[in-house]
Write an enzyme that holds these catalytic residues in place. Structure first.
Site, PDB file in Angstrom:
ATOM      1  N   TYR A 107       0.793  -1.668   0.016  1.00  0.00           N
ATOM      2  CA  TYR A 107       0.448  -0.149   0.034  1.00  0.00           C
ATOM      3  C   TYR A 107       0.894   1.523   0.240  1.00  0.00           C
ATOM      4  O   TYR A 107       1.750   0.939   1.031  1.00  0.00           O
ATOM      5  CB  TYR A 107      -0.636  -0.333   1.462  1.00  0.00           C
ATOM      6  CG  TYR A 107      -2.015   0.981   1.439  1.00  0.00           C
ATOM      7  CD1 TYR A 107      -3.031   1.635   1.036  1.00  0.00           C
ATOM      8  CD2 TYR A 107      -0.818   2.486   2.199  1.00  0.00           C
ATOM      9  CE1 TYR A 107      -3.916   2.590   1.021  1.00  0.00           C
ATOM     10  CE2 TYR A 107      -1.541   3.655   2.176  1.00  0.00           C
ATOM     11  CZ  TYR A 107      -3.396   3.973   1.559  1.00  0.00           C
ATOM     12  OH  TYR A 107      -3.974   5.188   1.962  1.00  0.00           O
ATOM     13  N   GLU A 155      -3.549   7.985  -4.130  1.00  0.00           N
ATOM     14  CA  GLU A 155      -3.182   6.004  -3.602  1.00  0.00           C
ATOM     15  C   GLU A 155      -3.291   5.305  -4.653  1.00  0.00           C
ATOM     16  O   GLU A 155      -3.615   4.490  -5.657  1.00  0.00           O
ATOM     17  CB  GLU A 155      -4.656   5.915  -2.882  1.00  0.00           C
ATOM     18  CG  GLU A 155      -4.462   4.879  -1.767  1.00  0.00           C
ATOM     19  CD  GLU A 155      -5.690   5.019  -1.062  1.00  0.00           C
ATOM     20  OE1 GLU A 155      -5.734   5.399   0.147  1.00  0.00           O
ATOM     21  OE2 GLU A 155      -6.718   3.450  -1.691  1.00  0.00           O
TER      22      GLU A 155
END
Ligand code: GDP
Ligand code: MN
Length: 378
Positions: A101, A189
């Protein structure tokens, strides 16, 4: 404003972030053609502005163009969290070994962009934050210095990224930061940032939320807005230049001035009610703007009463009152309306509204109590 995955990834790619080859399809036949062109297994990905598409069945791997067509046909028209899928992204499927992530948000308290990374990618970062927060490494980026290689290296090492991939990771983190800053984003993101079987890093998913107040600086990004995915009330507010935030309460508030709007919401709460929205119609609003604001408020089925709280400064109260009357002609409300007007020509303004069967008030406390009582009585 939220961007679709394919839009976010293309922006990231302009800043040197590696993304899979792929194209967007509106029909199953197009998906087939794209898969054919890619000449490799493809992943068919629903393009809707929510996360968790994978779990919802909106992401499937196709081995052949035939299968790509069948799967695209299944995914197109699917409903994911209330949103209908109208497009799919057909990407070359990645051989995913590991999922990282990598995200950036504005940390308002620290007045810095926070870069967050975790070796537990793929799943919701909120879930990781709740279950094992130690798995998230956060660093804060100085706005004057920008992201420094040593910061990216520190994150890479905390994530256990092997030394031969550190350079690639640094390039991705730096690119993502630049994309974030230069697009005036609130969030950027990559989840997952895939580690492929061949040891490459690849942005398999992309998400970007842009700051609406900065969009005037980015006409190219503004063009990416997907009107079909915006709530109709938000579209109407934006077109009419109103600041509007929908809330869950039952008292619709129409106020001129952001600070006054906040105070109105507070006092509604104080007297036991709950505001249905924040709405600032701005100074000098004419009747068309008032009408638009009223339409927006009344389109919310939770609204049981409307509270107008208007300060007549440059705009005179009688003018505002006439504007409200024009709006009422156009939008026939079925709920009680309470108006508090103060400032220039307030008596004239109140007289006009009293004639229109509106409940009037002089103080904000009085108006809020009347609105709360009117809503409770229904
Ligand atoms: P999200 O569920 O909306 O966050 O969509 P993602 O694009 O992140 O996809 C969800 C999951 O599907 C990923 O975490 C991967 O595990 C899987 N996935 C997505 N693309 C590929 C791909 O190209 N190859 C493989 N093997 N899995 C993929
Ligand atoms: Mn994802």
């Amino acid at each position: 404003m939220k961007l679709h995955e394919y839009q976010a990834k293309r922006i990231f790619a302009r800043y040197g972030v590696p993304i899979p080859a792929g194209e967007v399809a509106n029909t199953a036949a197009q998906a087939r053609e794209i898969a054919q062109r890619l000449g490799k297994p493809a992943v068919i990905k629903s393009q809707v502005l929510v996360g968790g598409r994978g779990k919802a069945g909106g992401i499937k791997v196709a081995k052949t163009p035939d299968e790509a067509e069948t799967l695209a046909d299944q995914i197109l028209g699917m409903e994911i969290k209330g949103l209908k899928v109208k497009r799919v992204l057909v990407d070359e499927a990645a051989d995913i070994q590991d999922e990282i992530y990598l995200g950036m948000i504005v940390d308002r308290e620290r007045r810095r962009v926070a870069m967050m990374a975790s070796s537990e990618g793929g799943v919701d970062i909120e879930e990781v934050a709740a279950t094992h927060p130690d798995a998230i490494k956060t660093i804060y980026i100085d706005p004057f210095l920008g992201i420094k290689p040593y910061q990216a290296i520190a994150v890479a090492s905390a994530l256990g990224i092997p030394p031969d991939q550190t350079r690639a990771f640094t390039k991705i983190a730096t690119g993502l930061y630049r994309a974030f800053i230069e697009s005036d984003a609130d969030l950027a993101e990559i989840n997952p940032l895939a580690v492929t079987g061949g040891g490459q890093l690849l942005a398999v998913d992309g998400k970007m939320v842009l700051d609406d107040n900065a969009l005037f600086r980015h006409p190219d990004l503004e063009e990416m807005r997907d009107l079909a995915e915006e709530a109709p009330a938000e579209t109407e507010a934006r077109i009419n230049g109103l600041s509007y935030v929908k809330l869950d309460g039952e008292i619709g508030c129409m106020v001129n001035g952001a600070g006054l709007a906040m105070a109105t919401m507070d006092i509604v709460k104080h007297f036991g009610g709950s505001p249905a929205n924040f709405l600032d119609i701005g100074g000098g609003a004419k009747s068309d703007k008032v009408a638009a604001a009223l339409r927006i408020i009344l389109s919310d089925p939770n609204v049981k009463a409307v509270l107008f709280n208007i300060f007549g400064g440059i705009t005179r109260c009688d003018e505002v009152a006439r504007g409200i009357l024009v709006a009422l002609e156009e939008v026939k409300p079925a709920v009680p309306m309470v108006a508090r007007l103060v400032g220039t020509n307030e008596a004239e303004g109140r007289a006009i509204l009293a004639e229109a069967q509106m409940i009037t008030a002089t103080t904000l406390a009085d108006a809020a109590q009347k609105a709360v009582a009117a809503a409770k009585a229904r």
